[in-house]
Design a protein around this motif. Structure first.
Motif, mmCIF file in Angstrom:
data_model
loop_
_atom_site.group_PDB
_atom_site.id
_atom_site.type_symbol
_atom_site.label_atom_id
_atom_site.label_comp_id
_atom_site.label_asym_id
_atom_site.label_seq_id
_atom_site.Cartn_x
_atom_site.Cartn_y
_atom_site.Cartn_z
ATOM 1 N N ASP A 56 56.306 -13.157 42.929
ATOM 2 C CA ASP A 56 55.120 -12.821 43.727
ATOM 3 C C ASP A 56 55.132 -11.387 44.253
ATOM 4 O O ASP A 56 54.639 -11.116 45.351
ATOM 5 C CB ASP A 56 54.941 -13.806 44.887
ATOM 6 C CG ASP A 56 54.325 -15.120 44.424
ATOM 7 O OD1 ASP A 56 53.478 -15.083 43.514
ATOM 8 O OD2 ASP A 56 54.707 -16.172 44.964
ATOM 9 N N LEU A 57 55.631 -10.477 43.442
ATOM 10 C CA LEU A 57 55.562 -9.056 43.800
ATOM 11 C C LEU A 57 54.223 -8.522 43.296
ATOM 12 O O LEU A 57 54.150 -7.738 42.353
ATOM 13 C CB LEU A 57 56.742 -8.305 43.184
ATOM 14 C CG LEU A 57 58.121 -8.795 43.631
ATOM 15 C CD1 LEU A 57 59.220 -8.011 42.927
ATOM 16 C CD2 LEU A 57 58.271 -8.672 45.146
ATOM 17 N N ASN A 58 53.165 -8.948 43.947
ATOM 18 C CA ASN A 58 51.811 -8.729 43.450
ATOM 19 C C ASN A 58 50.960 -7.807 44.321
ATOM 20 O O ASN A 58 49.793 -7.571 44.000
ATOM 21 C CB ASN A 58 51.077 -10.076 43.319
ATOM 22 C CG ASN A 58 51.799 -11.032 42.392
ATOM 23 O OD1 ASN A 58 52.263 -10.634 41.331
ATOM 24 N ND2 ASN A 58 51.911 -12.284 42.802
ATOM 25 N N GLN A 59 51.506 -7.302 45.407
ATOM 26 C CA GLN A 59 50.714 -6.489 46.335
ATOM 27 C C GLN A 59 51.077 -5.013 46.187
ATOM 28 O O GLN A 59 51.948 -4.634 45.410
ATOM 29 C CB GLN A 59 50.955 -6.975 47.770
ATOM 30 C CG GLN A 59 50.858 -8.481 47.964
ATOM 31 C CD GLN A 59 49.609 -9.097 47.349
ATOM 32 O OE1 GLN A 59 48.519 -8.515 47.400
ATOM 33 N NE2 GLN A 59 49.751 -10.275 46.749
ATOM 34 N N TYR A 60 50.364 -4.177 46.952
ATOM 35 C CA TYR A 60 50.671 -2.748 46.935
ATOM 36 C C TYR A 60 52.172 -2.554 47.113
ATOM 37 O O TYR A 60 52.804 -3.199 47.955
ATOM 38 C CB TYR A 60 49.955 -2.024 48.076
ATOM 39 C CG TYR A 60 48.460 -2.159 48.094
ATOM 40 C CD1 TYR A 60 47.693 -1.914 46.957
ATOM 41 C CD2 TYR A 60 47.795 -2.512 49.272
ATOM 42 C CE1 TYR A 60 46.311 -2.020 46.987
ATOM 43 C CE2 TYR A 60 46.418 -2.627 49.310
ATOM 44 C CZ TYR A 60 45.692 -2.382 48.170
ATOM 45 O OH TYR A 60 44.328 -2.497 48.205
ATOM 46 N N ARG A 61 52.728 -1.630 46.330
ATOM 47 C CA ARG A 61 54.188 -1.521 46.351
ATOM 48 C C ARG A 61 54.623 -0.158 45.831
ATOM 49 O O ARG A 61 53.987 0.432 44.965
ATOM 50 C CB ARG A 61 54.787 -2.626 45.487
ATOM 51 C CG ARG A 61 56.299 -2.778 45.554
ATOM 52 C CD ARG A 61 56.715 -4.047 44.823
ATOM 53 N NE ARG A 61 58.160 -4.239 44.803
ATOM 54 C CZ ARG A 61 58.863 -4.738 45.808
ATOM 55 N NH1 ARG A 61 58.246 -5.114 46.919
ATOM 56 N NH2 ARG A 61 60.185 -4.890 45.702
ATOM 57 N N ASP A 261 46.032 4.031 45.256
ATOM 58 C CA ASP A 261 46.959 3.479 46.246
ATOM 59 C C ASP A 261 48.350 3.252 45.680
ATOM 60 O O ASP A 261 49.332 3.759 46.205
ATOM 61 C CB ASP A 261 46.427 2.178 46.868
ATOM 62 C CG ASP A 261 47.159 1.846 48.163
ATOM 63 O OD1 ASP A 261 48.325 1.390 48.062
ATOM 64 O OD2 ASP A 261 46.596 2.067 49.245
ATOM 65 N N SER A 262 48.465 2.426 44.627
ATOM 66 C CA SER A 262 49.791 2.236 44.036
ATOM 67 C C SER A 262 49.654 1.840 42.579
ATOM 68 O O SER A 262 48.620 1.315 42.160
ATOM 69 C CB SER A 262 50.588 1.164 44.788
ATOM 70 O OG SER A 262 50.154 -0.135 44.445
ATOM 71 N N SER A 265 52.420 -3.322 40.683
ATOM 72 C CA SER A 265 53.714 -3.667 41.278
ATOM 73 C C SER A 265 54.687 -4.340 40.318
ATOM 74 O O SER A 265 55.851 -3.915 40.211
ATOM 75 C CB SER A 265 53.494 -4.549 42.510
ATOM 76 O OG SER A 265 52.756 -3.850 43.483
#
Length: 395
Positions: A56-61, A261-262, A265
């Protein structure tokens, strides 16, 4: 509503290359046009991407480990001491890294030197930033840098020089002597250098990629852009980076954050696994692509193309139409798609400057060899099927 569009956007009209790409899709042609692989990515980096999604490394990173690893590789490969915390920006591919670099450094009216032929994105980014592209022609058939012409291209408004080596579309690897001339000019004229080094690990015949930043006094004025795409066969993952002196890197990062933004991820996590690949991976990459290059050169030579320059790097052959083929590159590619079912790119899309021999701009066709062996064999069969008794294509 066209009058509501910006002047810059109106200048970016669809190209003949795009139209031919659509034609190739409609005809189901074998794609030797676009520079993306049609074979699987390395298993170890796919596993890393899947693991990241499952975690679940699915967000801004921001994965700092990529920067740490890139700093190690910069030192190992080029002798560059780079601050991993301040001198890297992870972007959505080299394309965004390059665009953000241009937006961070080029003002209205600034001139930027490009070596022609050139990948068309460079010119577009400069125009969108309000800059003025100045084209410096490389001299065929070996695409040599004419230092006198290069030096005469500088003016008081020159802000930067863009260098792509290994080079798209020609496959040229700029020699150390050429790089030294470029570096000396940048220092003398006090301008920046922006490099595109996406093919840095794909060189042939004992050629070695030399980063311009590694030359004396150049690290302080060079922005390196590169990506995961070509080295690891993942052009759709959109992981790239810019490496620059801290002040410039900070400006690039500010623009990157406001645009995207990124970077994705999960693929950042996979990028770290990719960059930590053992040396054997990079060695086999070169060997496999060198064999593909030689196969495509032979295939094209067999049907009449003139191969005056054997690519030293990248994944492209920039082949010249035989003199007895009087059609233009665009007309040739169109017929090649319709009759042979093989797609290539007309060379005119890479030429931007005024060339004395105007005919030169319509005499080259680019073929990509970053394809599976099955694909290349199928293309060779299709070309042989329409070869006449003279040994040349019947078009």
């Amino acid at each position: 509503m066209e009058r509501k569009l910006s002047k810059a956007s109106r200048s970016l009209t669809p190209s003949a290359i795009q139209e031919l790409s659509h034609l190739a899709q409609r005809c189901g042609a074998i794609n030797l046009a676009e520079g993306f692989p049609d074979f699987p990515a390395p298993p170890h980096i796919k596993r890393a991407a899947v693991a990241a999604i499952n975690a679940d490394l699915n967000q801004y990173r921001h994965v700092q480990g990529i920067c740490n690893q890139l700093a190690v590789m910069m030192k190992q490969n080029h002798g560059l001491d780079v601050n991993a915390l301040t001198d890297f920006v992870i972007c959505c591919g080299q394309s965004e890294a390059f665009a953000a670099t241009i937006l961070a450094t080029i003002d209205q009216g600034d001139e930027v030197l490009l070596f022609d032929p050139a990948y068309e994105t460079y010119e577009s980014c400069i125009i969108l930033a309000g800059g003025i592209p100045i084209n410096v022609p490389l001299e065929p058939p070996h695409w040599t840098l004419n230092v006198d012409k290069f030096m005469k291209s500088f003016t008081s408004r020159t802000k930067a020089v863009v260098l792509n080596s290994p080079h798209n579309p020609t496959g040229k690897v700029f020699s150390k002597e050429e790089l030294e001339a470029i570096a000396a000019a940048c220092c003398q004229m006090d301008c920046l250098a922006i490099t595109d080094e996406v093919y840095e690990y794909i060189t042939f015949d004992l050629q070695k990629h030399i980063s311009l930043a590694s030359l004396p006094k150049m690290q302080e004025r060079t922005i390196i852009t590169s990506s995961l795409s070509k080295t690891f066969s993942v052009t759709g993952w959109r992981i790239g980076w810019a490496c620059a002196p801290t002040t410039i890197a900070s400006a690039i990062k500010n623009i990157h954050v406001r645009i995207t933004d990124s970077a994705p991820s999960p693929f950042q996590e996979a990028a770290l696994a990719a960059l930590q690949s053992p040396p054997g991976y990079f060695k086999s990459l070169k060997a496999e692509y060198e064999a593909r290059r030689d196969f495509v050169i032979q295939m094209l030579s067999d049907v009449g193309f003139q191969i005056s320059f054997k690519p030293q790097g990248s994944v492209f052959v920039f082949a010249e139409l035989p003199k007895n083929w009087l059609v233009s590159d665009i007309e040739f590619v169109k017929v090649l798609i319709e009759k042979a079912g093989v797609a290539a790119v007309p060379g005119c899309g890479f030429f931007h400057g005024d060339i004395d021999a105007q005919n030169l701009q319509t005499r080259y066709v680019r073929f990509a060899f970053c394809k599976g062996i099955e694909t290349l064999n199928a293309a060779a069969r299709k070309l042989r099927d329409i070869v006449g008794s003279t040994g040349h294509l019947r078009l």
